[in-house]
Design a protein around this motif. Structure first.
Motif, PDB file in Angstrom:
ATOM      1  N   ARG A  32       1.334  -1.399  -0.131  1.00 17.92           N
ATOM      2  CA  ARG A  32       0.088   0.360   0.142  1.00 17.92           C
ATOM      3  C   ARG A  32       1.082   1.408  -0.096  1.00 17.92           C
ATOM      4  NH1 ARG A  32      -4.369  -1.534   5.001  1.00 17.92           N
ATOM      5  NH2 ARG A  32      -1.898  -2.514   5.909  1.00 17.92           N
ATOM      6  N   PRO A  33       1.690   1.369   0.619  1.00 16.47           N
ATOM      7  CA  PRO A  33       2.906   2.042   0.596  1.00 16.47           C
ATOM      8  C   PRO A  33       3.250   2.870  -0.876  1.00 16.47           C
ATOM      9  CG  PRO A  33       3.134   1.364   2.638  1.00 16.47           C
ATOM     10  CD  PRO A  33       2.490   0.457   1.462  1.00 16.47           C
ATOM     11  N   PHE A  34       3.462   1.816  -1.628  1.00 18.02           N
ATOM     12  CA  PHE A  34       3.650   2.081  -2.585  1.00 18.02           C
ATOM     13  C   PHE A  34       3.267   2.292  -4.067  1.00 18.02           C
ATOM     14  CE2 PHE A  34       6.971  -0.910  -0.076  1.00 18.02           C
ATOM     15  CZ  PHE A  34       7.597  -0.349   0.248  1.00 18.02           C
ATOM     16  N   LEU A  35       2.294   1.860  -3.624  1.00 16.64           N
ATOM     17  CA  LEU A  35       0.683   1.938  -4.662  1.00 16.64           C
ATOM     18  C   LEU A  35       0.752   3.912  -5.664  1.00 16.64           C
ATOM     19  CD1 LEU A  35      -2.632   0.348  -3.064  1.00 16.64           C
ATOM     20  CD2 LEU A  35      -0.828  -0.674  -4.493  1.00 16.64           C
ATOM     21  N   PRO A  36       0.871   3.520  -6.962  1.00 15.80           N
ATOM     22  CA  PRO A  36       1.035   4.552  -7.736  1.00 15.80           C
ATOM     23  C   PRO A  36       0.050   5.827  -7.674  1.00 15.80           C
ATOM     24  CG  PRO A  36       1.542   2.707  -9.061  1.00 15.80           C
ATOM     25  CD  PRO A  36       1.179   2.340  -7.816  1.00 15.80           C
ATOM     26  N   GLY A  37      -1.249   5.497  -6.997  1.00 13.80           N
ATOM     27  CA  GLY A  37      -2.532   6.536  -7.086  1.00 13.80           C
ATOM     28  C   GLY A  37      -2.326   7.227  -5.924  1.00 13.80           C
ATOM     29  N   ARG A  38      -1.168   7.402  -4.865  1.00 10.01           N
ATOM     30  CA  ARG A  38      -1.109   8.300  -4.498  1.00 10.01           C
ATOM     31  C   ARG A  38      -0.509   8.896  -4.932  1.00 10.01           C
ATOM     32  NH1 ARG A  38       3.706   4.905  -4.610  1.00 10.01           N
ATOM     33  NH2 ARG A  38       6.043   6.470  -3.629  1.00 10.01           N
ATOM     34  N   PHE A  39      -0.483   9.432  -5.346  1.00 12.64           N
ATOM     35  CA  PHE A  39       0.017  11.110  -6.421  1.00 12.64           C
ATOM     36  C   PHE A  39      -1.140  11.603  -7.305  1.00 12.64           C
ATOM     37  CE2 PHE A  39       4.762   8.477  -6.614  1.00 12.64           C
ATOM     38  CZ  PHE A  39       4.936   9.582  -5.116  1.00 12.64           C
ATOM     39  N   THR A  40      -2.464  10.704  -7.560  1.00  9.42           N
ATOM     40  CA  THR A  40      -3.730  11.154  -8.468  1.00  9.42           C
ATOM     41  C   THR A  40      -3.719  12.534  -8.166  1.00  9.42           C
ATOM     42  OG1 THR A  40      -4.936   9.861  -7.009  1.00  9.42           O
ATOM     43  CG2 THR A  40      -3.983   9.141  -9.916  1.00  9.42           C
ATOM     44  N   SER A  41      -4.245  12.674  -6.696  1.00 11.26           N
ATOM     45  CA  SER A  41      -4.726  14.252  -6.278  1.00 11.26           C
ATOM     46  C   SER A  41      -3.793  15.407  -6.835  1.00 11.26           C
ATOM     47  CB  SER A  41      -4.576  14.470  -4.737  1.00 11.26           C
ATOM     48  OG  SER A  41      -3.267  14.220  -4.133  1.00 11.26           O
ATOM     49  N   ALA A  42      -2.878  14.984  -6.686  1.00 15.00           N
ATOM     50  CA  ALA A  42      -1.265  16.214  -7.197  1.00 15.00           C
ATOM     51  C   ALA A  42      -1.929  16.420  -9.196  1.00 15.00           C
ATOM     52  CB  ALA A  42      -0.214  15.612  -6.849  1.00 15.00           C
ATOM     53  N   ALA A  43      -2.139  15.987  -9.486  1.00 15.58           N
ATOM     54  CA  ALA A  43      -2.294  15.633 -11.196  1.00 15.58           C
ATOM     55  C   ALA A  43      -2.599  16.752 -11.197  1.00 15.58           C
ATOM     56  CB  ALA A  43      -2.907  14.308 -11.593  1.00 15.58           C
TER      57      ALA A  43
END
Length: 382
Positions: A371-382
């Motif tokens: 979970r800490p590595f999932l790429p979705g953690r950056f989607t809110s910054a797009a």
């Protein structure tokens, strides 16, 4: 079985992370095509020192990933004997004064609780481990789990062992998708290649590849230089670095940072680093950086002041803002998986990354919490 134009998975990137993804995917029964716009290990991997480290990682997700990779690298060294120049030589972190030693002691105590072996070494015993170390050092810690490989050889032999179809000199220009947005393959100047899975192992270009699929990863290049000496007798036995290296690794600063990192190689040359700065893809030689690296190395090993530097080279670490790689499925593009953003730890973390990606594609349980590595953690910054 891979054909020229179809397979079960396409891995974009023929560095060590992409090679590990191909290796474990093939071991899971998938047919694999690897595509790279350059040669095998032509990017960050080819400019790396081959470090497999736990010593520089604080307790947390990255250390957990490193401990898993440490075990997997030792398995790979058995499966690919001698070919990857695996050397379980251990690491030695040193401090110049008592306060630095105390800070290392606190750091090592926390690591030990997480499964790292760290043995304190007094100032008097440092030179038993490294006879040419400066006598002015106050103490340090020995990390026997640290090791090294020759990174370009590791990538090449992992690819060979995978049996993947490797296509170099081809740039991916389009991610092909179906009517529901799912991955269907990629397009290169040589034509279309079809697969239901695409793995983004493009290193410093991982953000650009994500954009081809209308996804977002804020990968940036972080430049570093390495000095290479003439072949020497075994002057440096371990990977040796100054305590401030750990802080530099964890820093997000764009400014130039240098810390002394020195290690020998089986072939004889000594490798000297490390520097970090965000300057885009500028490869210009920096005399100031080289001067700092040489000063740091000779402060640790005065004997190196007489050694000749025969070459220098620059490379770019794929940096993500939270210092964790992106590993896992893209949240908006079915069939796209990311395996990039490992910064300077990609060689060490490659096997665990490859195993995770392979298990995600085959529907198996990942070997650890991802979970800490999932790429979705950056989607809110797009």
């Amino acid at each position: 079985m891979s054909t020229r134009n179809s397979s079960d998975v396409i891995v974009v990137g023929a560095g060590v992370v992409g090679a590990a993804c191909a290796y474990y995917a093939a071991r899971s029964g998938l047919s694999v095509t690897v595509i790279d716009r350059g040669p095998v290990a032509g990017g960050t991997t080819g400019a790396g020192e081959g470090n497999l480290l736990v010593s520089d990682k604080a307790p947390g997700p990255e250390l957990d990933l490193a401990l898993l990779s440490t075990r997997l690298w030792r398995e790979l060294a058995e499966e690919l004997p001698a070919r990857i120049e695996f050397e379980a030589k251990g690491g030695l972190v040193v401090a110049s004064d008592d306060s630095g030693t105390a800070a290392l002691r606190d750091f090592a105590a926390a690591q030990t609780k997480a499964g790292v072996r760290a043995d304190e070494v007094s100032a008097a015993l440092l030179r038993e481990l490294e006879p040419h170390l400066s006598p002015a050092l106050a103490g340090g810690f020995h990390y026997p789990q640290d090791a090294q490989v020759q990174p370009a050889l590791a990538a090449a032999h992992l690819l060979r062992a995978s049996g993947a179809l490797v296509r170099t000199g081809e740039e991916v220009t389009v991610i092909l998708t179906g009517p529901g947005g799912e991955v269907r393959g990629v397009r290169t100047p040589a034509g279309d290649v079809h697969a239901p899975y695409v793995v983004n192992a493009a290193g410093t270009w991982g953000g650009e590849l994500a954009r081809l699929a209308d996804s977002f990863l804020p990968v940036l290049p972080r430049r570093g230089f390495v000095l290479v000496t003439e072949p020497l007798p075994r002057v440096v036995r371990h990977k040796v670095y100054a305590a401030d290296y750990v802080a530099d690794v964890a820093s997000g600063s764009a400014a130039l940072q240098t810390s002394a990192v020195v290690e020998g190689t089986p072939a004889g040359p000594v490798l000297i680093g490390a520097s970090r700065e965000r300057v885009g893809f500028d490869r210009s030689l920096s005399v100031e950086v080289l001067r700092r690296l040489a000063e740091g190395a000779t402060a640790l090993f005065p004997v190196l002041a007489k050694a000749r530097v025969i070459r220098t080279y620059a490379g770019f670490r794929p940096y993500l803002p939270d210092h964790l790689p992106a590993i896992g499925a893209d949240p908006g593009v079915p069939g796209l998986l990311h395996a990039c953003g490992h910064e300077g730890a990609g060689i060490g973390l490659a096997p665990a990354t490859g195993l995770i990606v392979a298990r995600l594609m085959t529907g198996e349980r990942p070997p650890m919490d991802i979970r800490p590595f999932l790429p979705g953690r950056f989607t809110s910054a797009a």
